[in-house]
Design an enzyme around this catalytic site. Structure first.
Site, PDB file in Angstrom:
ATOM      1  N   GLU A  55       0.847  -1.201   0.000  1.00  0.00           N
ATOM      2  CA  GLU A  55       0.000   0.000   0.000  1.00  0.00           C
ATOM      3  C   GLU A  55       0.873   1.238   0.000  1.00  0.00           C
ATOM      4  O   GLU A  55       1.870   1.296   0.737  1.00  0.00           O
ATOM      5  CB  GLU A  55      -0.951  -0.010   1.210  1.00  0.00           C
ATOM      6  CG  GLU A  55      -1.977  -1.148   1.137  1.00  0.00           C
ATOM      7  CD  GLU A  55      -2.932  -1.183   2.329  1.00  0.00           C
ATOM      8  OE1 GLU A  55      -2.736  -0.388   3.275  1.00  0.00           O
ATOM      9  OE2 GLU A  55      -3.868  -1.986   2.319  1.00  0.00           O
ATOM     10  N   HIS A 105      -8.373   0.853   1.827  1.00  0.00           N
ATOM     11  CA  HIS A 105      -8.063   0.596   3.237  1.00  0.00           C
ATOM     12  C   HIS A 105      -8.711   1.653   4.143  1.00  0.00           C
ATOM     13  O   HIS A 105      -8.057   2.368   4.901  1.00  0.00           O
ATOM     14  CB  HIS A 105      -6.552   0.573   3.480  1.00  0.00           C
ATOM     15  CG  HIS A 105      -6.194  -0.217   4.712  1.00  0.00           C
ATOM     16  ND1 HIS A 105      -4.977  -0.856   4.857  1.00  0.00           N
ATOM     17  CD2 HIS A 105      -6.878  -0.482   5.861  1.00  0.00           C
ATOM     18  CE1 HIS A 105      -4.932  -1.466   6.028  1.00  0.00           C
ATOM     19  NE2 HIS A 105      -6.079  -1.255   6.656  1.00  0.00           N
TER      20      HIS A 105
END
Length: 871
Positions: A808, A827
């Protein structure tokens, strides 16, 4: 074939001023489940006291779920509700709060009450309602709100008292009962709203806000599907109208016959007696509550001086670190009469309302000398509250025996002082939560489980013990009450001047022109630790670098100097944040992503506790903290509710293809040539009758189970640490392979450990049928990345919903982002302001347990409590 019959239970909810309580009782009065949750009281301005109505409802949801879970497999037959009275709990036409509730403690209408007393309107209210006016009642509050914010009041469609608001959330109907309405515009002799009172007050414009009146013992409605989803209950359960908390507590104590008397020692005090009809002299500033049973009323006096006096005295005398056992030992050592010290307990910001009305009333100690001890000052406060209660009992003509409940009544020391000061036999309830118990009793009658009040009380049985007055101190307390009344009457003319001085002093207090880099919360500069007095600069400093709820920080200010540093998301060591001077003095650190490493600890020689505002303290060097004897507290399940919300949303979006449908619609692809094209193109699956497989039965997994059950789904759970019967018939605990092969949707919520990394690979995904879906809003590494890409591109499964990724930010060229059968979010499972409030609340509980010398519930290194600190 065996048929298991669930025991029938009654659920009772009592929403007090600071705590919501829920009981689950059998029809014989046995407690099967019991839960409590704090709610905050917000002092939002001078004399303004409010509560968040949604926070109260969230506390109800929390306690109902917890109490029912504790009760096990039961059948809820009925629900009863009670709660704090008075105030203004206003909602709009859709039943949504138009703002925070103005609660009974509020004093903004103090000047208006004085004006009504002068012009005769207060006497009119007392004549018709049987109750004296005070700043926290609806008629004066409506005028005051209209004067200061008319647009706010224009949006209001109804006034719902606290219990009525909760019942509205349960069953969707505006209603109240006579006991609540008695403090608004009710004629207590007829049990109906008084048009005469409304017209003579000039309040015709407010008539629209008054909800319909229903009998307390009636079924006001039934639990809606929406409420059932939130509470984890079945829809259709009958909900009783209910009584205001003071009346419900009387029922819970067993008062049923005229002449029965009871008292409550809680946030306020209360003394009441059940009468066949109104008997109280209109000149007495009492409260008359119609109970809707013929002409019966409860005549009562409710002084504002309850347990806050005890809490305040404990703190102002520097004893807040001493537990109540130590406090009461001091009180007993001081002896009857408190060494001649008298305490007037009129400490409420809105003055006093019983057994006299005076909005300027103030608290004070008298009879002090240089030899007066802290123990005598404490004892005087206990006796002052009891003296006020005695005066109320005498005015009401209460006989030789009185039943008692409330938070302070749990103390044998308090009960003995009340018995001695009042000269009465005190019958104390030993049953849990009399208010919630009274709500259960009313619900029993409403649901037809009991024929009437006396029948319901017989079914529940009586749980009491008795405290008798000591005749050896009777004469002393007779002299004390005489001195108390004379002193109060003598000083009363000076109270307005003292109030004026207080206002002038507050207005002239110096203000800083330049705000400091950190917000400092210091409500009590005379705090000291259990070892003795310390200076102001030695108060324990709590340094907070995490996002934190300001109201909870203010609450923590009772125990610490709290400094809120501007939150950072950089994840830097706190030792590198130019906070060296604060670190050198800090007793506690609260952080979320900022790092507490060895170098940070070296700069914090006085550090004694660290809080990581996350479930897994990956930002803390736990080993280094342990070596120094520093406990590391955590905030587990801080984001469980909102993460479950996101995961279930992702589930719905994935199985109904809403992401693809939205993109297609925005692209302009929906043409007039085929109006029904999207109906065919985005055909998904429904949830009812499907099976949800949950990997991990922890906080988020349990919440996913509840949501799935509310949608009519069956639930399978893989969790090797749970017993087979962990969730009864709500879910089946089974092995991983069975969950993968039998589920229509699998959602991932196991923690990331060595044993769960790569738990789901090619083999496990091939076990799923080709119409199944995988949802992951937990940990990306639990699912093997390449295996998931294979499963989605080769058609092993129908689709996936992902909120987490292996790296990420995710690469925009990642193959998963190109697939139409994948729904993604970046997320954001915990991205909610509620998470900040929740981790602040959990951190507060842990810190207060720690400072009280107790082991907090969530500690990453519990072994530090088994040995002394080494640093």
């Amino acid at each position: 074939m065996f048929v298991v019959t669930r025991p029938q239970v009654i659920l009772g909810i009592d929403a007090g001023t600071s705590v919501v309580k829920t009981l689950v009782l059998t029809t014989t009065g046995q407690t099967l489940g019991h839960a409590r949750a704090k709610v905050r009281v917000r002092w939002s301005g001078p004399r303004k006291v409010e509560q968040d109505m949604d926070e109260v409802w969230r506390a109800v949801v929390e306690t109902v779920r917890a109490a029912v879970l504790e009760a096990g497999a039961v059948e809820v037959a009925a629900i009863g509700v009670t709660g704090q009275g008075d105030g203004a709990w206003l909602v709009d036409i859709d039943g949504r709060p138009i703002g925070p509730a103005v609660i009974w403690l509020d004093g903004r209408a103090t000047d208006r009450v004085a004006a009504w007393e002068r012009d005769g309107r207060a006497a009119l209210v007392r004549e018709i309602t049987g109750s004296a006016l005070f700043p926290g009642v609806l008629p004066v509050l409506l005028e005051d709100l209209e004067a200061h914010d008319p647009e706010l009041l224009d949006r209001a469609a109804a006034h719902l008292n606290c219990k009525d608001w909760i019942r509205y959330r349960l069953c969707g109907a505006f209603a109240t009962d006579a006991s609540e309405a008695s403090r608004t515009y009710l004629d207590v002799r007829t049990g109906q709203y008084s048009d005469e009172l409304i017209n003579r007050l000039g309040h015709q414009r407010f008539r629209r806000l008054l909800p319909p009146l229903l009998p307390a013992w009636a079924v006001a409605g039934r639990v809606t599907g929406v409420a059932a989803l939130e509470l984890g209950l079945r829809a259709g359960i009958p909900v009783a109208t209910g009584l205001v908390d003071t009346a419900a507590a009387g029922v819970g104590l067993g008062t049923a016959k005229p002449g029965d008397a009871y008292a409550i020692l809680g946030t306020t005090a209360f003394a009441g007696v059940l009468r066949e009809q109104v008997t109280m002299d209109p000149s007495v500033p009492g409260i008359t509550l119609a109970v809707g049973d013929g002409g019966q009323v409860i005549e009562c006096l409710a002084p504002m001086n309850g347990t806050p006096n005890l809490d305040w005295a404990r703190g102002i005398l520097g004893c807040q670190d001493a537990d109540w056992t130590r406090i009461e030992s001091m009180v007993q050592q001081a002896g009857p009469g408190a060494g001649g010290v008298l305490y007037l307990p009129y400490a409420s910001v809105s003055g006093e309302r019983a057994p006299f009305l005076d909005t300027a009333a103030s608290a004070s100690w008298h009879g002090l000398t240089v030899q007066t001890t802290p123990a005598q000052l404490l004892r005087a406060v206990y006796e002052g509250v009891a003296l006020s209660l005695r005066e109320c009992m005498d005015v009401l003509g209460i006989g030789a025996s009185v039943r008692i409940c409330g938070a302070a009544a749990a103390s044998s020391v308090v009960c003995q002082i009340v018995a001695d000061v009042t000269g009465r036999r005190v019958v104390r309830s030993t049953a849990e939560e009399p208010g919630a118990r009274g709500a259960c009793t009313v619900a029993m009658i409403a649901a037809g489980c009991a024929p009437d009040l006396e029948g319901a009380l017989r079914m529940f049985g009586e749980r009491t013990d008795t405290v008798v007055s000591d005749p050896a101190v009777g004469e002393l307390y007779e002299r004390q009450i005489a001195a108390y009344l004379a002193l109060r009457d003598a000083i009363r003319p000076i109270w307005p001047a003292l109030r004026a001085l207080r206002a002038a002093s507050t207005a002239s207090s110096p203000r800083l022109s330049d705000p400091p880099e950190a917000i400092v919360v210091r409500p009590r500069p005379d705090h000291h630790d259990p070892g003795g007095c310390v200076s102001n600069t030695d108060r324990p400093l709590l340094l907070v670098t995490a996002p934190f709820d300001a109201g909870i920080a203010q609450d923590l200010g009772n125990a610490f100097d709290v400094e809120l540093v501007e939150p950072s998301l950089a994840g830097r060591p706190i030792g590198e944040m130019r906070l060296d001077a604060k670190l050198a003095r800090a007793t506690g650190l609260v952080c979320e992503v900022d790092v507490v490493d060895e170098a940070t600890l070296e700069k914090a020689p006085n550090l004694r506790v660290v809080v990581s505002c996350r479930a897994n303290p990956v930002n803390i060097d736990v080993a280094a903290c342990t070596a120094r004897g520093i406990p590391v507290l955590t905030t587990p399940a801080r984001n469980a509710e909102v993460t479950a919300d996101l995961a279930f949303t992702l589930l719905l979006m994935t199985v109904r293809h809403t992401g693809r449908a939205e993109r297609w619609l925005r692209s302009g692809a929906w043409s007039g040539d085929d109006v029904f094209e999207p109906y065919q193109k985005f055909r998904g699956i429904g949830l009812a009758g499907r099976t949800l497989g949950i990997l991990g039965g922890g906080a988020i997994g349990r919440r996913m189970m509840r949501r799935a059950r509310s949608f009519g789904m069956g639930v399978l759970i893989y969790d090797p640490f749970l017993p087979a019967n962990a969730f009864g018939d709500e879910a089946t605990i089974t092995g991983l392979d069975e969950v993968m092969s039998r589920s229509d949707i699998v959602t991932v919520h196991v923690p990331l450990t060595d044993s769960t990394i790569g738990l789901i690979g090619d083999r496990e995904l091939r076990l799923m049928h080709e119409g199944a879906y995988l949802i992951n809003a937990g940990r990306a590494a639990v699912v093997r990345e390449g295996a998931l890409v294979n499963a989605l591109t080769k058609g092993w499964i129908a689709g996936a919903g992902l909120d987490v990724f292996w790296t990420e930010p995710v690469d925009p060229q990642h193959p998963l982002l190109a697939l139409d059968n994948v729904t993604v979010t970046p997320h954001i499972g915990g991205a909610s302001d509620d998470v900040i409030t929740e981790h602040s609340r959990i951190a507060e509980c842990g810190l207060l347990s720690w400072i009280a010398g107790e082991r907090p519930a969530a500690v990453a290194n519990p072994e530090v409590f088994d040995r002394a600190p080494t640093h």
